[in-house]
Scaffold this motif. Structure first.
Motif, mmCIF file in Angstrom:
data_model
loop_
_atom_site.group_PDB
_atom_site.id
_atom_site.type_symbol
_atom_site.label_atom_id
_atom_site.label_comp_id
_atom_site.label_asym_id
_atom_site.label_seq_id
_atom_site.Cartn_x
_atom_site.Cartn_y
_atom_site.Cartn_z
ATOM 1 N N UNK A 111 0.967 -1.367 -0.315
ATOM 2 C CA UNK A 111 -0.202 -0.254 -0.126
ATOM 3 C C UNK A 111 0.610 1.303 -0.092
ATOM 4 N N UNK A 112 2.014 1.391 0.802
ATOM 5 C CA UNK A 112 2.899 2.553 0.192
ATOM 6 C C UNK A 112 3.327 2.395 -0.786
ATOM 7 N N UNK A 113 3.183 1.638 -1.913
ATOM 8 C CA UNK A 113 3.886 1.708 -3.473
ATOM 9 C C UNK A 113 3.168 2.191 -4.167
ATOM 10 N N UNK A 114 1.688 0.962 -4.944
ATOM 11 C CA UNK A 114 1.343 1.258 -5.461
ATOM 12 C C UNK A 114 -0.148 0.699 -5.246
ATOM 13 N N UNK A 115 -1.330 1.583 -5.504
ATOM 14 C CA UNK A 115 -2.590 1.223 -5.700
ATOM 15 C C UNK A 115 -3.249 0.654 -6.994
ATOM 16 N N UNK A 116 -4.229 -0.388 -6.550
ATOM 17 C CA UNK A 116 -5.078 -1.132 -7.957
ATOM 18 C C UNK A 116 -6.265 -0.272 -8.246
ATOM 19 N N UNK A 117 -6.864 0.300 -9.437
ATOM 20 C CA UNK A 117 -8.035 0.635 -9.900
ATOM 21 C C UNK A 117 -8.684 -0.099 -10.466
ATOM 22 N N UNK A 118 -9.208 -1.140 -10.279
ATOM 23 C CA UNK A 118 -9.760 -1.974 -11.333
ATOM 24 C C UNK A 118 -11.930 -1.060 -11.830
ATOM 25 N N UNK A 119 -11.484 -1.268 -13.344
ATOM 26 C CA UNK A 119 -12.664 -0.881 -14.055
ATOM 27 C C UNK A 119 -13.462 -1.568 -13.982
ATOM 28 N N UNK A 120 -14.896 -1.204 -14.078
ATOM 29 C CA UNK A 120 -15.776 -1.729 -14.760
ATOM 30 C C UNK A 120 -16.767 -1.590 -16.143
ATOM 31 N N UNK A 121 -16.355 -2.792 -16.639
ATOM 32 C CA UNK A 121 -17.289 -1.476 -18.012
ATOM 33 C C UNK A 121 -18.743 -1.507 -18.478
ATOM 34 N N UNK A 122 -19.525 -1.010 -18.312
ATOM 35 C CA UNK A 122 -20.862 -1.443 -18.762
ATOM 36 C C UNK A 122 -21.485 -1.845 -19.334
ATOM 37 N N UNK A 123 -21.075 -2.201 -21.180
ATOM 38 C CA UNK A 123 -21.267 -2.880 -21.347
ATOM 39 C C UNK A 123 -21.220 -4.133 -21.694
ATOM 40 N N UNK A 124 -19.923 -4.845 -21.357
ATOM 41 C CA UNK A 124 -18.950 -6.304 -21.390
ATOM 42 C C UNK A 124 -18.416 -6.170 -19.759
ATOM 43 N N UNK A 125 -19.755 -6.696 -18.569
ATOM 44 C CA UNK A 125 -19.044 -7.100 -17.619
ATOM 45 C C UNK A 125 -18.196 -8.271 -17.237
ATOM 46 N N UNK A 126 -17.726 -8.830 -18.372
ATOM 47 C CA UNK A 126 -17.235 -9.743 -18.841
ATOM 48 C C UNK A 126 -15.462 -9.297 -18.274
#
Length: 54
Positions: free
Chosen positions: A7-22
């Protein structure tokens, strides 16, 4: 989100796509360091030299 111990080095940001949930999209964002990012950190090395690290 962060990974334990990183957590002191980097963060992960997941992004959900509205048209392709997979579809999985993830941004790994690191903190800026003094002297700016290296070619490795920006991805320039991967684009110019290419290949896999074994």
């Amino acid at each position: 989100m962060t990974f334990p111990g990183l957590d002191e080095i980097f963060h992960v940001v997941p992004v959900a796509h509205p048209w392709w949930p997979e579809l999985s999209i993830r941004f790994d964002l690191c903190y800026r360091v003094e002297g700016g990012p290296t070619d490795w950190e920006t991805g320039e090395w991967l684009v110019t030299a290419g290949g896999r690290i074994r």
